[in-house]
Write an enzyme that holds these catalytic residues in place. Sequence first.
Site, PDB file in Angstrom:
ATOM      1  CD  GLN A  27      -3.399   5.106  10.558  1.00 29.60           C
ATOM      2  OE1 GLN A  27      -4.623   5.179  10.413  1.00 29.60           O
ATOM      3  NE2 GLN A  27      -2.560   5.546   9.639  1.00 29.60           N
TER       4      GLN A  27
ATOM      5  CG  ASP B 113      -2.065   0.999   1.056  1.00 30.41           C
ATOM      6  OD1 ASP B 113      -2.354   1.386  -0.091  1.00 30.41           O
ATOM      7  OD2 ASP B 113      -2.657   1.392   2.071  1.00 30.41           O
TER       8      ASP B 113
ATOM      9  CE  LYS C 166      -3.808   2.522   7.266  1.00 30.85           C
ATOM     10  NZ  LYS C 166      -4.538   3.427   6.377  1.00 30.85           N
TER      11      LYS C 166
ATOM     12  CG  ASP D 162      -5.929   0.695   3.489  1.00 31.83           C
ATOM     13  OD1 ASP D 162      -6.082  -0.359   4.126  1.00 31.83           O
ATOM     14  OD2 ASP D 162      -4.992   1.489   3.697  1.00 31.83           O
TER      15      ASP D 162
ATOM     16  CD  GLU E 102      -7.518  13.168   3.877  1.00 34.26           C
ATOM     17  OE1 GLU E 102      -7.230  14.054   3.072  1.00 34.26           O
ATOM     18  OE2 GLU E 102      -7.501  11.953   3.599  1.00 34.26           O
TER      19      GLU E 102
ATOM     20  CD  GLU F   3      -6.358   5.145   4.407  1.00 33.41           C
ATOM     21  OE1 GLU F   3      -5.673   4.301   3.773  1.00 33.41           O
ATOM     22  OE2 GLU F   3      -5.878   5.908   5.271  1.00 33.41           O
TER      23      GLU F   3
ATOM     24  CD  GLU G 203      -5.379   3.102  -0.395  1.00 35.62           C
ATOM     25  OE1 GLU G 203      -4.605   2.408  -1.096  1.00 35.62           O
ATOM     26  OE2 GLU G 203      -5.226   3.278   0.825  1.00 35.62           O
TER      27      GLU G 203
ATOM     28  NE  ARG H  37      -8.201   7.144   9.222  1.00 41.90           N
ATOM     29  CZ  ARG H  37      -7.487   6.873   8.147  1.00 41.90           C
ATOM     30  NH1 ARG H  37      -6.254   6.399   8.255  1.00 41.90           N
ATOM     31  NH2 ARG H  37      -7.990   7.067   6.950  1.00 41.90           N
TER      32      ARG H  37
ATOM     33  CB  THR I 133      -7.933  -4.576   1.866  1.00 39.91           C
ATOM     34  OG1 THR I 133      -7.033  -4.314   2.940  1.00 39.91           O
ATOM     35  CG2 THR I 133      -7.655  -3.612   0.723  1.00 39.91           C
TER      36      THR I 133
ATOM     37  CG  HIS J  29      -4.317  10.724   2.543  1.00 33.80           C
ATOM     38  ND1 HIS J  29      -5.408  10.661   3.367  1.00 33.80           N
ATOM     39  CD2 HIS J  29      -3.501   9.706   2.933  1.00 33.80           C
ATOM     40  CE1 HIS J  29      -5.278   9.646   4.210  1.00 33.80           C
ATOM     41  NE2 HIS J  29      -4.136   9.055   3.972  1.00 33.80           N
TER      42      HIS J  29
HETATM   43 CA    CA Z   1      -4.036   3.291   2.656  1.00 34.92          CA
END
Ligand code: CA
Length: 437
Positions: free
Chosen positions: A250, A137, A263, A243, A383, A209, A211, A247, A267, A144
């Site tokens: 993380q 990844d 993570k 993904d 975000e 996320e 992606e 948080r 996925t 971002h």
């Molecule tokens: Ca990612």
Amino acid sequence: MTINETHDAEIASWVASANEPESDFPIQNLPFAVFRRAGSNESFRGGVAIGDQIVDLARVAQIGLFSGLTQKALEQCAGAFLNGFMAMGEEAWSAVRLALSRALRTGAMQEQALAEALVPQAEAEYDVPAQIGDYTDFYTSVYHATNIGRQFRPDNPLTPNYKWVPIGYHGRVSSIGVSGQSFPRPVGQSLAPGAIQPDFGPCKRLDYELELGIFVGQGNEQGKQIPIDTVEEHIFGICLLNDWSARDIQGWEYQPLGPFLSKNFATTISPWIVTLEALLPYRVPFVRPESDPQPLAYLDSIAQRAAGAIDLQLEVSLETEAMRRSDLPPTVLTQTSYRHAYWTAGQLVAHHTVNGCNLRPGDLFGSGTLSGPTLDEAGALIELTVGGKQPVHVSPDEARTFLEDGDTVIIRGWCEKQGNARIGFGECRGTVLPARI
Ligand code: CA
């Protein structure tokens, strides 16, 4: 690879649904997936989307409608994984695309034979289209990286290496699932603001996320790098990717070695892989602001500068359980384009192999969250909600800072350009279930 007759916007298909202007799968697209009839015991096998149908490639190989390289390539698509086909390289991928494009056109001689190999998408279920050996990844949106860096490190949002190195980490393959995937909310450790010891329990800041997934075609020998001039021969195609990210887990675990349990629990990818050849008309220049470091020589080429980026439109929607109960449509949270990425797909291939690391057919790269330049183009809730401080309204009665149980996140993607067909990626859909604890 060059623009050819398969991209011609004027060609139409005898599969009528492929000619509808809103179809993701006109004859100019022809993406690949692995499918079977839903709820059946059939084997999964390769398929190509056309309108609201799937061309069953195992059946086409069996009928023997084509010959030579095309037939050999179709035989590689007859099994449950496309790795063998991916390994054959772009001559084989192009041969299948051209043969199917001609056979699916209005007035084609093969119409009757090929019609027997169609399965309606409404009756199909899908699987992950390749045996993915390794998943990496990346982190290719500078917007971002800056937005999220500000949450985790207010004084130092963008680390000094960002503009020189395509940042990435090695991910987890076992939990990659195809659109329709659902998974329990992850459980783990997190450190509340100001606390001295971590809490343990269900994730409180679950996020998505936005992606893209990049599937590797032909790989490289260990110790032998892929030069930037040939990187695109090693990319089979692109899919949508979510993904999922915890948080709070993380924030506590990511230093010093990067994301781990935040993570690797799930996925989700779209079933359809749109080939690089289908994406040719939508390529755009790769540009860096003049004040930024320019890519080092091994990441730079005339071709990458001229057309290294792809103008691929992306959209994230949210459907909550309450919305489903009230028959409300999903709410769009974000729209952006892949053209804003700080590093191109080709640069990721060159960088990944520059140290001698070997890629294999069917390896998967995540692009990294594809946030655009403005906050309403952000590809993650952390975000959009400024770290959970500003809830976003998703319906008249509901707001979100992070995802709640029952939430379904839907990613869509498409390319459109004057004088060309509009081609789409279908969707990448996943649902959060309650934690198991
Ligand atoms: Ca990612």
